[in-house]
Design an enzyme around this catalytic site. Structure first.
Site, short mmCIF file in Angstrom:
data_model
loop_
_atom_site.label_atom_id
_atom_site.label_comp_id
_atom_site.label_asym_id
_atom_site.label_seq_id
_atom_site.Cartn_x
_atom_site.Cartn_y
_atom_site.Cartn_z
N SER A 1 0.79 -1.53 -0.14
CA SER A 1 -0.43 -0.32 0.36
C SER A 1 1.13 1.46 0.52
CB SER A 1 -0.95 -0.31 1.00
OG SER A 1 0.05 -0.07 2.19
N ASP B 1 -3.86 5.98 11.66
CA ASP B 1 -2.82 5.56 9.97
C ASP B 1 -1.80 6.19 10.36
OD1 ASP B 1 -1.27 4.66 7.80
OD2 ASP B 1 -3.42 5.47 6.68
N HIS C 1 0.66 5.60 6.44
CA HIS C 1 1.02 6.03 5.09
C HIS C 1 0.96 7.09 5.32
CE1 HIS C 1 -1.36 2.04 4.64
NE2 HIS C 1 -0.91 1.83 4.08
#
Ligand SMILES: *[C@@H]1O[C@H](CO)[C@@H](O)[C@H](O)[C@H]1NC(C)=O
Ligand SMILES: *[C@@H]1O[C@H](CO)[C@@H](O)[C@H](O)[C@H]1NC(C)=O
Ligand SMILES: *[C@@H]1O[C@H](CO)[C@@H](O)[C@H](O)[C@H]1NC(C)=O
Length: 465
Positions: A181, A442, A445
Site C-alpha cells: 500500500s 493511520d 501511510h
C-alpha cells in the site's frame, strides 16, 4: 477488549538457513500496533470506495514477542545509495551518459526538512485520485503546517517536482508501481502531481478491490499502473475470516500477476517491506518451509523475517533482470527499476486513541534515530539494488536499477501521516478522540499532499538520469 494493541515486541532473525554472516543477539523494541497494521496495510482500495468495516481488526489482538539476531556491523554498513546526479543538470541534459561519469557531489538520502512557502501542486479538491484514507485536508485535518516543507539533501538541491519534465519523459512509456500500500500511496501521489498539468483517465481496474489499476494521460500516450504484490514474490495472503492468520510466502516463485506484465513496462517502482512484519510462513520450493515469523501457534521455530525479506528482494530483482535480458531487453528499450526503501511508521501512542501520531512538524535532522528494523529493511534494499546493478552493468542490458532511498527523509516526518484523519471528521459526534474515546489512526501511510510527494521528486531525478 481492544486494549493495549500497542505492545512492545522484539524481533529475532535466526539465520533462516540463508545468511552466511555471523549474527549476534540484539534486542529491539519497536512500538507498532501490529494488528492494526494488518488492517492498514491490507486495504488497498482507491478513493471513492466505501469505507471498510474494521470490526475484523478488533479480533486481532496481537503482539508477538520474538527475539532478534542482528548483524552488529549493520549500523556501520549502511551503504550509500547509487548516487544521483545534480538535479538541475539532469533537467537540462536528459541523454544518458557513459558509464564513467564522476560520482556526484551528494545524494538525496540524507538531509533535512526546511520550511518552504510554496503550496502543494494539488489538493483534495483538485485531484480526484486520492484514496479516501489519505485525503487529510478533505477529512478535516485542521493544521496545514505539514504542507510547507521541502527536503534539502546535504550538500545539494532537490529540484521541485516538474509535471512537465515527468510527462515529457513518460511520453510513449509505461511506469508501473508494484508492491504494497506504500507503492499505491506513492503512485497516487504521482497521479495527482501529474494531473495538475494533464488529466489522468482510469483505463482499467480489476473488480471490487482495485488492486490492479491503469491510468493513461492521453495527450502524452503515457501510462501509469498500480499493481498489488505486497511481497513481490508469490504469496497466499492471510485470511482472518477463514482462520488463516499467516501469510504464506513462496520465495522461489515469481508473482506472475505483475511479472507477466513486465515486458510492457519501461519503468517499475517497487515498494515492499511492511507486510513482512506480519505473521508469515516462508516456503522455498523443494526445501519446504525455511522460516516462520510470529508463528508459535503453528509449533514452528521463530526465524524472524529479515532473511525472508532479503531473499524476496534479491530474487525479485534477479528475476526482473533475467526477463528483461531474455527477450524484453532485445527491443533496445532502456528500462529503469527503482526500489523505494522502507518508509517508517510513527505510532507514539495507542492506535485507537487520539494522539497516536500527534506531531505537527518534522523532526530536525538527527532528532529521531532510525529504528533497528527500519535501518535493516533499508539496508537490505540498498544492498540488493547494488547487487542487481552490478550484475546488469556487466551484461550491458539497458536495464538500470536504483534505490529510491527515502527512509531517512520519511523517518523525519511524524507530522505527515493521516492519523485520525484517515476518516472524515473523526471527532464529530462527541464520542471521538477526547478523553479516552476511540478513534483509529493511520500513522503508516502519508497524507496527500504530503511527504510522499517528495518520493516522486526524487523519482523524477532518478528517472531522468
Ligand atoms: C486546491 O487547489 C486549487 C487548484 O490549485 C486551488 O484553487 C484551491 O485554492 C486549493 N484549495 C485549498 C484548500 O488549498
Ligand atoms: C504509446 O505508448 C506505448 C507504451 O506505453 C508504446 O508501446 C506505443 O508504441 C505508444 N504509441 C505510439 C503511437 O507511440
Ligand atoms: C511441536 O513440534 C515438536 C518438534 O517438531 C514436536 O516434538 C511436538 O510434538 C510438537 N507439538 C505439537 C503440539 O504438535
Amino acid at each position: 477488549m481492544v486494549t493495549n494493541f500497542l505492545q512492545k515486541y522484539h524481533l529475532q532473525n535466526h539465520q533462516l538457513a540463508l545468511p552466511k554472516k555471523q549474527f549476534v543477539t540484539y534486542a529491539l523494541y519497536a512500538l507498532i500496533a501490529v494488528a492494526f497494521l494488518h488492517y492498514l496495510l491490507f486495504y488497498p482500495a482507491p478513493a471513492s470506495e466505501k469505507p471498510v468495516v474494521v470490526a475484523q481488526v478488533q479480533e486481532e489482538e496481537a503482539a508477538a514477542v520474538v527475539s532478534a539476531r542482528v548483524d552488529v556491523d549493520a549500523h556501520q554498513q549502511l551503504l550509500a545509495p547509487p548516487p544521483p546526479r545534480q538535479g538541475d543538470e539532469v533537467l537540462r541534459n536528459q541523454q544518458p551518459k557513459a558509464e564513467e561519469v564522476a560520482p556526484p557531489p551528494c545524494d538525496y538520502s540524507d538531509g533535512e526538512w526546511v520550511p518552504d512557502a510554496r503550496p502543494p501542486l494539488y489538493n483534495g479538491t483538485s485531484c480526484g485520485t486520492i484514496k479516501d484514507g489519505q485525503n487529510c485536508m478533505a477529512h478535516g485535518r485542521p493544521d496545514t503546517g505539514y504542507l510547507y516543507w521541502r527536503w534539502r539533501p546535504r550538500g545539494c538541491e532537490l529540484p521541485a517536482f516538474s509535471p512537465d519534465a515527468f510527462l515529457r519523459w513518460l511520453r510513449n512509456r509505461h511506469l508501473a508501481f508494484v508492491g504494497d500500500s506504500l507503492a499505491r500511496n506513492q503512485a497516487e501521489s504521482l497521479l495527482c502531481l501529474l494531473s495538475s498539468r494533464s488529466p489522468a483517465e482510469l483505463a482499467y481496474r480489476d473488480g471490487e478491490e482495485s488492486r490492479f489499476r491503469r491510468f493513461v494521460f492521453r495527450e502524452h500516450n503515457a501510462t501509469v499502473s498500480v499493481l498489488w504484490s505486497p511481497f513481490l514474490v508469490k504469496a497466499a495472503e492471510k485470511d482472518e475470516r477463514a482462520g488463516v492468520r499467516h501469510n504464506n510466502v513462496f520465495l522461489d516463485a515469481a508473482d506472475e500477476r505483475w511479472m507477466s506484465q513486465l515486458g510492457a513496462v519501461d519503468a517499475a517502482v517497487l515498494s515492499v517491506g511492511h507486510w513482512f512484519l506480519l505473521p508469515g510462513v516462508y516456503h522455498d520450493g523443494g526445501r519446504g518451509v525455511v522460516g516462520c515469523h510470529d508463528c508459535a501457534d503453528l509449533n514452528r521455530t521463530e526465524t524472524g523475517f529479515f532473511g525472508a525479506f532479503r531473499e524476496a528482494v534479491h530474487r525479485t530483482l534477479a528475476e526482473v533482470a533475467k526477463r528483461h535480458g531474455a527477450g524484453d531487453g532485445a527491443d533496445g528499450r532502456r528500462r529503469v527499476v527503482a526500489v523505494t526503501t522502507f518508509s517508517p511508521a510513527h505510532f507514539e501512542g495507542d492506535w485507537d486513541k487520539a494522539g497516536a501520531c500527534p506531531k505537527k512538524r518534522p523532526y530536525r535532522s538527527r532528532e529521531r534515530e532510525l529504528g533497528y528494523t527500519e535501518a535493516e529493511m533499508r539496508r537490505t534494499v540498498v544492498e540488493a539494488v547494488r547487487a542487481a546493478a552490478d550484475a546488469a552493468g556487466a551484461g550491458e542490458s539497458g536495464l538500470r536499477f536504483a534505490a529510491l532511498d527515502v527512509t531517512a527523509l520519511a523517518n523525519l516526518r511524524p507530522d505527515g501521516h493521516p492519523g485520525p484523519y484517515m476518516r472524515s471528521d473523526p471527532f464529530a459526534g462527541g464520542g471521538g478522540g477526547g478523553a479516552g474515546g476511540r478513534v483509529q489512526n493511520d500513522c503508516v501511510h502519508w497524507c496527500m499532499p504530503g511527504p510522499v510527494d517528495t518520493f516522486n521528486e526524487i523519482l523524477l531525478q532518478y528517472i531522468l538520469r
